[in-house]
Write an enzyme that holds these catalytic residues in place. Structure first.
Site, mmCIF file in Angstrom:
data_model
loop_
_atom_site.group_PDB
_atom_site.id
_atom_site.type_symbol
_atom_site.label_atom_id
_atom_site.label_comp_id
_atom_site.label_asym_id
_atom_site.label_seq_id
_atom_site.Cartn_x
_atom_site.Cartn_y
_atom_site.Cartn_z
ATOM 1 C CB CYS A 153 -0.940 0.017 1.196
ATOM 2 S SG CYS A 153 -1.901 -1.508 1.357
ATOM 3 C CG HIS A 288 -2.275 4.129 5.198
ATOM 4 N ND1 HIS A 288 -2.018 4.023 3.843
ATOM 5 C CD2 HIS A 288 -2.454 2.855 5.640
ATOM 6 C CE1 HIS A 288 -2.035 2.747 3.485
ATOM 7 N NE2 HIS A 288 -2.304 2.025 4.558
ATOM 8 C CD GLU A 299 -2.545 7.441 9.237
ATOM 9 O OE1 GLU A 299 -2.046 8.267 8.438
ATOM 10 O OE2 GLU A 299 -3.452 6.638 8.912
ATOM 11 C CE LYS A 320 -5.706 3.751 1.893
ATOM 12 N NZ LYS A 320 -4.929 5.000 2.031
ATOM 13 C CG HIS A 325 -6.576 0.446 0.546
ATOM 14 N ND1 HIS A 325 -5.543 1.002 -0.181
ATOM 15 C CD2 HIS A 325 -6.003 -0.047 1.681
ATOM 16 C CE1 HIS A 325 -4.415 0.854 0.481
ATOM 17 N NE2 HIS A 325 -4.662 0.219 1.611
ATOM 18 C CG PHE A 385 -0.291 -5.766 4.454
ATOM 19 C CD1 PHE A 385 -0.691 -4.992 5.525
ATOM 20 C CD2 PHE A 385 -1.196 -6.667 3.910
ATOM 21 C CE1 PHE A 385 -1.965 -5.102 6.050
ATOM 22 C CE2 PHE A 385 -2.472 -6.800 4.434
ATOM 23 C CZ PHE A 385 -2.859 -6.021 5.508
#
Length: 398
Positions: A153, A288, A299, A320, A325, A385
């Site tokens: 991502c 994010h 976050e 998002k 996403h 990830f």
């Protein structure tokens, strides 16, 4: 010797709900998400699809949807920057973030084999992770470095950040950089469902940072930027839209999927240091913001660790919530929100926001955009990830 300033001179996008900046602003002002029930063979799922009939003219037997989306976005970015095939692009680099590559073509090739014991000869060209970068280079005659970044991502953010470092090195004057992804396949949707990270049902929506958050939705799309040294842009009379002033990259080295707030905080701090800015200079964070239980807490904790008391004065946007996403392309969408903040004074809202979560107490700009805000510097986060984190800082060109 001072390193060259790097500026954005053009951008292009193909996103769920918007194919241009004018459409994107209308979407953000509407306060309504662009994710929808997917229908067809993907009935039972919601997600973000790009609506652009013009994409059909770009399709060839050698291109997966992720390459087609990339070419469309790059074409618009170059037009905005006033560049075309020829001397201006001969030595340009191409830096592309793409987490999965030709996911639709990979799934189709498996189906072709099991249903008809046949695989098309173009499959390899469609599936390669570096196919979008190669297609951009070939189409526009870019003979500089053609590099692909597959960092889940954070792919697009790393591609853009590494492009900035290339320009700062003085070895290149102009780069096409961004991200693309087309993950709306049965396989991908079921993988994310199995991980218990996908919002469930065709009416699901993305709710970052609020109590009702229940996971992410996948979206397809591409965002690309034309990056140049300020000197090169001015030499050809191009308008600098904003400066990319800071880049931080850091790896958690702790877990394949669990976020790590310490690593995220370190990444943001590195971006601030790279830009030569204090935390108090920032006015906005393009988060994010995945709407996962662990991700949003991590976050928020990281932002508080970096900004201290100033964190309460930051506007925090989660794009998002509008588009879903976009995985490897997600950082490009977040960067657009940062660009809007510093150039237009426009703060993208976090839509679908319901009940505030007592653990998440920052200003997430719930449901309604803000305009006329004076923001000189914006931070853009992307956490992938594998623990691969990237933060970019966008600054107003004074």
């Amino acid at each position: 010797m001072a390193r060259p300033a790097v500026v954005i001179t053009g951008f292009g996008l193909r996103l769920p709900g918007a194919n241009s900046m004018a459409e994107l602003l209308r979407l953000y002002r509407s306060g309504k998400a662009a994710t929808r029930p997917l229908g067809g063979e993907l009935t039972g799922f919601a997600g973000g699809r790009v609506g652009d009939p013009g994409l059909d003219a770009l399709r060839t037997k050698q291109m997966d949807a992720c390459a087609v989306l990339a070419l469309a976005a790059v074409t618009d970015a170059l037009a905005m920057a006033g560049l075309g095939k020829g001397p201006g692009l001969d030595e340009a680099g191409v830096y592309v973030g793409c987490g999965g590559g030709g996911l639709e073509s990979i799934e189709q090739s498996v189906l072709d084999w099991h249903q008809r014991q046949d695989v098309k000869s173009q499959t390899l060209m469609r599936c390669m992770a570096n196919a979008p970068a190669a297609q951009i280079s070939i189409t526009w005659g870019c003979k500089g470095p053609s590099l692909s970044y597959a960092m889940a991502c954070s792919s697009a953010s790393h591609a853009i950040g590494e492009a900035v470092t290339r320009l700062q090195s003085g070895r290149c004057q102009r780069v096409i950089a961004g991200g693309t992804e087309a993950p709306l396949t049965q396989t991908m949707l079921r993988i994310w469902t199995a991980m218990r990270l996908l919002g469930q049902g065709p009416e699901a929506v993305v709710r970052p940072f609020c109590y009702e958050r229940g996971g992410l939705l996948l979206g397809e799309g591409a965002v690309f930027f034309i990056l140049e040294t300020l000197e090169a842009a001015r030499a050809r009379g191009a308008e600098p839209l904003a400066q990319l002033s800071g880049y931080g990259a850091w790896s958690d080295a702790t877990h394949m999927t669990a976020p790590n707030s310490d690593g995220q905080a370190r990444t943001m701090t590195l971006a601030l240091t790279d830009a030569g800015l204090s935390p108090e200079a920032l006015g906005h964070v393009s988060a994010h913001g995945t709407a996962t239980l662990a991700g949003d807490i991590s976050e928020t904790k990281a932002v508080k660790a970096v900004f201290g008391a100033h964190a309460a004065r930051l506007s925090v946007s989660a794009t998002k919530s509008f588009h879903g996403h976009l995985l490897g392309a997600a950082g490009g969408v977040s960067l657009l929100a940062s660009l809007l903040a510093v150039r237009e004074g426009f703060v993208v809202p976090t839509v679908n926001f319901g009940t505030p979560d007592p653990e998440l107490d920052l200003d997430y700009v719930p449901n309604a955009a803000r305009e006329g805000v004076d923001i000189r510097h914006s931070l853009c986060n992307a956490f992938g990830f594998g623990g691969s984190n990237a933060s970019l800082i966008v600054s107003r060109v004074e």
